[in-house]
Design a protein around this motif. Sequence first.
Motif, PDB file in Angstrom:
ATOM      1  N   LYS A  60       0.832  -1.203   0.000  1.00 27.86           N
ATOM      2  CA  LYS A  60       0.000   0.000   0.000  1.00 27.86           C
ATOM      3  C   LYS A  60       0.873   1.262   0.000  1.00 27.86           C
ATOM      4  N   ARG A  61       0.240   2.364  -0.341  1.00 27.47           N
ATOM      5  CA  ARG A  61       0.883   3.670  -0.220  1.00 27.47           C
ATOM      6  C   ARG A  61       0.371   4.311   1.065  1.00 27.47           C
ATOM      7  N   THR A  62       1.301   4.744   1.890  1.00 24.97           N
ATOM      8  CA  THR A  62       0.950   5.277   3.204  1.00 24.97           C
ATOM      9  C   THR A  62       1.551   6.654   3.383  1.00 24.97           C
ATOM     10  N   ALA A  63       0.743   7.607   3.821  1.00 32.09           N
ATOM     11  CA  ALA A  63       1.244   8.938   4.170  1.00 32.09           C
ATOM     12  C   ALA A  63       1.630   8.938   5.638  1.00 32.09           C
ATOM     13  N   HIS A  82       8.904  -8.656  -4.989  1.00 35.57           N
ATOM     14  CA  HIS A  82       9.232  -7.581  -5.926  1.00 35.57           C
ATOM     15  C   HIS A  82       7.971  -7.028  -6.588  1.00 35.57           C
ATOM     16  N   GLY A  83       7.837  -5.712  -6.544  1.00 37.75           N
ATOM     17  CA  GLY A  83       6.778  -5.058  -7.277  1.00 37.75           C
ATOM     18  C   GLY A  83       5.450  -4.939  -6.562  1.00 37.75           C
ATOM     19  N   THR A  84       5.368  -5.328  -5.301  1.00 42.77           N
ATOM     20  CA  THR A  84       4.072  -5.246  -4.622  1.00 42.77           C
ATOM     21  C   THR A  84       3.731  -3.833  -4.169  1.00 42.77           C
ATOM     22  N   GLY A  85       4.716  -2.940  -4.121  1.00 44.41           N
ATOM     23  CA  GLY A  85       4.391  -1.523  -4.056  1.00 44.41           C
ATOM     24  C   GLY A  85       4.271  -0.829  -2.721  1.00 44.41           C
ATOM     25  N   THR A  86       4.791  -1.395  -1.640  1.00 43.96           N
ATOM     26  CA  THR A  86       4.772  -0.666  -0.370  1.00 43.96           C
ATOM     27  C   THR A  86       5.595   0.606  -0.508  1.00 43.96           C
ATOM     28  N   HIS A  87       4.995   1.728  -0.190  1.00 45.40           N
ATOM     29  CA  HIS A  87       5.703   2.998  -0.350  1.00 45.40           C
ATOM     30  C   HIS A  87       5.133   4.024   0.630  1.00 45.40           C
ATOM     31  N   ALA A  88       5.985   4.914   1.112  1.00 50.49           N
ATOM     32  CA  ALA A  88       5.568   5.949   2.054  1.00 50.49           C
ATOM     33  C   ALA A  88       5.699   7.331   1.436  1.00 50.49           C
ATOM     34  N   THR A  89       4.757   8.199   1.769  1.00 52.81           N
ATOM     35  CA  THR A  89       4.862   9.616   1.456  1.00 52.81           C
ATOM     36  C   THR A  89       5.026  10.338   2.779  1.00 52.81           C
ATOM     37  N   TRP A  90       6.176  10.948   2.968  1.00 53.22           N
ATOM     38  CA  TRP A  90       6.500  11.608   4.231  1.00 53.22           C
ATOM     39  C   TRP A  90       6.115  13.077   4.121  1.00 53.22           C
ATOM     40  N   ARG A 136      -2.970  19.197  -3.800  1.00 56.79           N
ATOM     41  CA  ARG A 136      -3.627  17.909  -3.601  1.00 56.79           C
ATOM     42  C   ARG A 136      -2.597  16.813  -3.882  1.00 56.79           C
ATOM     43  N   LEU A 137      -2.337  15.990  -2.910  1.00 53.59           N
ATOM     44  CA  LEU A 137      -1.331  14.949  -3.058  1.00 53.59           C
ATOM     45  C   LEU A 137      -1.930  13.725  -3.739  1.00 53.59           C
ATOM     46  N   ASP A 138      -1.056  12.886  -4.262  1.00 53.97           N
ATOM     47  CA  ASP A 138      -1.515  11.643  -4.883  1.00 53.97           C
ATOM     48  C   ASP A 138      -2.241  10.792  -3.842  1.00 53.97           C
ATOM     49  N   PRO A 139      -3.235  10.029  -4.253  1.00 48.46           N
ATOM     50  CA  PRO A 139      -4.011   9.220  -3.300  1.00 48.46           C
ATOM     51  C   PRO A 139      -3.143   8.216  -2.537  1.00 48.46           C
ATOM     52  N   VAL A 140      -3.505   7.980  -1.301  1.00 47.93           N
ATOM     53  CA  VAL A 140      -2.841   6.977  -0.470  1.00 47.93           C
ATOM     54  C   VAL A 140      -3.902   6.047   0.108  1.00 47.93           C
ATOM     55  N   ASP A 141      -3.439   4.879   0.541  1.00 47.08           N
ATOM     56  CA  ASP A 141      -4.365   3.897   1.130  1.00 47.08           C
ATOM     57  C   ASP A 141      -4.531   4.105   2.633  1.00 47.08           C
ATOM     58  N   GLU A 142      -3.459   4.553   3.296  1.00 44.41           N
ATOM     59  CA  GLU A 142      -3.464   4.718   4.746  1.00 44.41           C
ATOM     60  C   GLU A 142      -2.744   6.003   5.118  1.00 44.41           C
ATOM     61  N   VAL A 143      -3.076   6.527   6.302  1.00 48.08           N
ATOM     62  CA  VAL A 143      -2.397   7.709   6.830  1.00 48.08           C
ATOM     63  C   VAL A 143      -1.971   7.423   8.270  1.00 48.08           C
ATOM     64  N   ILE A 144      -0.716   7.705   8.569  1.00 49.41           N
ATOM     65  CA  ILE A 144      -0.207   7.594   9.938  1.00 49.41           C
ATOM     66  C   ILE A 144       0.095   9.018  10.411  1.00 49.41           C
ATOM     67  N   VAL A 145      -0.647   9.477  11.399  1.00 46.55           N
ATOM     68  CA  VAL A 145      -0.508  10.843  11.909  1.00 46.55           C
ATOM     69  C   VAL A 145       0.332  10.810  13.182  1.00 46.55           C
ATOM     70  N   LEU A 146       1.506  11.418  13.143  1.00 46.27           N
ATOM     71  CA  LEU A 146       2.431  11.429  14.276  1.00 46.27           C
ATOM     72  C   LEU A 146       2.861  12.867  14.528  1.00 46.27           C
ATOM     73  N   THR A 147       1.889  13.682  14.917  1.00 41.79           N
ATOM     74  CA  THR A 147       2.099  15.122  15.065  1.00 41.79           C
ATOM     75  C   THR A 147       2.170  15.554  16.525  1.00 41.79           C
ATOM     76  N   GLY A 148       2.475  14.627  17.416  1.00 46.59           N
ATOM     77  CA  GLY A 148       2.623  14.979  18.817  1.00 46.59           C
ATOM     78  C   GLY A 148       1.394  14.649  19.646  1.00 46.59           C
ATOM     79  N   PHE A 149       1.441  15.071  20.898  1.00 47.33           N
ATOM     80  CA  PHE A 149       0.377  14.799  21.849  1.00 47.33           C
ATOM     81  C   PHE A 149       0.072  16.067  22.631  1.00 47.33           C
ATOM     82  N   ARG A 150      -1.036  16.055  23.335  1.00 48.86           N
ATOM     83  CA  ARG A 150      -1.428  17.203  24.149  1.00 48.86           C
ATOM     84  C   ARG A 150      -2.060  16.691  25.441  1.00 48.86           C
ATOM     85  N   PRO A 151      -1.997  17.450  26.524  1.00 51.99           N
ATOM     86  CA  PRO A 151      -2.494  16.951  27.808  1.00 51.99           C
ATOM     87  C   PRO A 151      -4.015  16.976  27.900  1.00 51.99           C
TER      88      PRO A 151
END
Length: 454
Positions: A200-203, A227-235, A301-316
Amino acid sequence: MNASIEAEALPVLVIGAGPIGLAAAARLIERDIEPLVLEAGAAAASAVRDWSHVRLFSTWSEVTDPAAEKLLAPTGWVKPDGAAYPSGGDWAELYLQPLADVLGERVRYTVTGVSRAGRDRIVDADRESQPFVVHLTGPDGREERIFARAVIDASGTWSTPSPAGGSGLPALGEKSAADRITYRVPDLKDPAVRTRYAGKRTAVIGSGASAFTALAYLADLAKNEEHGTGTHATWILRRGISGSTFGGGTADQLPARGALGLAAKAAVDGGYADAVTGFRTDAIERDGDGRLVLVGEDGRRLDPVDEVIVLTGFRPDLTFLDELRLGLDERLQAPVELAPLIDPNQHSCGTVYPHGANELSHPEKDVYLAGMKSYGRAPTFLAMTGYEQVRSIAAALAGDREAAERVELTLPETGVCGGAGLFDQPEVAEETGGGCCAAPATLTIGTPASSGGC
């Protein structure tokens, strides 16, 4: 109940049975003060268990508290190799749970509210002479009320991750896309989780240790797949790439932390991840195939992704302390006296001056925020800083001002985030995903917690 003499016989409430909360309990016992530890999860260190697959960048010698070790010693507990790097699971099972077991009935329930007995936030009269009243909810849903002489909130920030939206609010469409978004570093050793990201493509949104870890995990997955299954990240970074983007590398005095940035750089250099810079997410939309499209505040507008991982910190989470008079910095939501010392625009964990009860106190007497909770939204926290905090707080509650004001900690210098480095940009505090000094981090690419590879 309104007699201060009676209040002195009450326990000190410690919120959170994680590393800092349990260390606080050990320090209080060392001072002959009875603690009562309240934990939201089903077992001690529930937040740490959530990232059990991730390896710390601090060694065992840096993540155990001396007072806690003294409590454990009579049980036959043997301290792990001080030079080894524990995973979150190791930390919980080999140290934190045994410590909670020693504390026994002192660890219980979930706190839902804290106030002064008979005094809401408005009332001044005889306020400081009243004990704290604490409302609890047990595992069976039963409500209970107890009293305490002081409150140490070491509940952390894990339960309240920051959103993807560049404004600090969820991006438009973020909530409705929740089935494709996670706010944690995924455990790619878990077959079900691995399947979610393989091919999958993951942001990955964020620029700190957690983002580095996710990029390294995804790159390792891509390296080892067919080979060729396409795992890729967009940072996705809210700032540009500079010499400090990937941290201090070999200049970092915490070598495993430096290795994180190098692993992320290797993912980009190896073609397993593309970097998108200066992008602040405004909306998350679905395309005709159900994939996610990230839209920036600038209209990109970025290219479509299958998943998004949000790691933008935490708050109390401050909701259950709403009836207490807290003195918090308007930006960081950290104690007013502490905030200038930890401002991520100026400081890294290696340049934060060790601090204690004085900097952690509030207008409400005998209330302290400790551990990651005390740092509010600042990402530069180290476990050893928290241990020093609770040592000082326990001394203050015991009336030992000399010990409370004494510094007993020397922090390692960091090559990651000095005043002219990583935290040069004001937005970086929003996107560090745990920060250069937070506990969760992998040691090297391809070395997840307890196996030879993802």
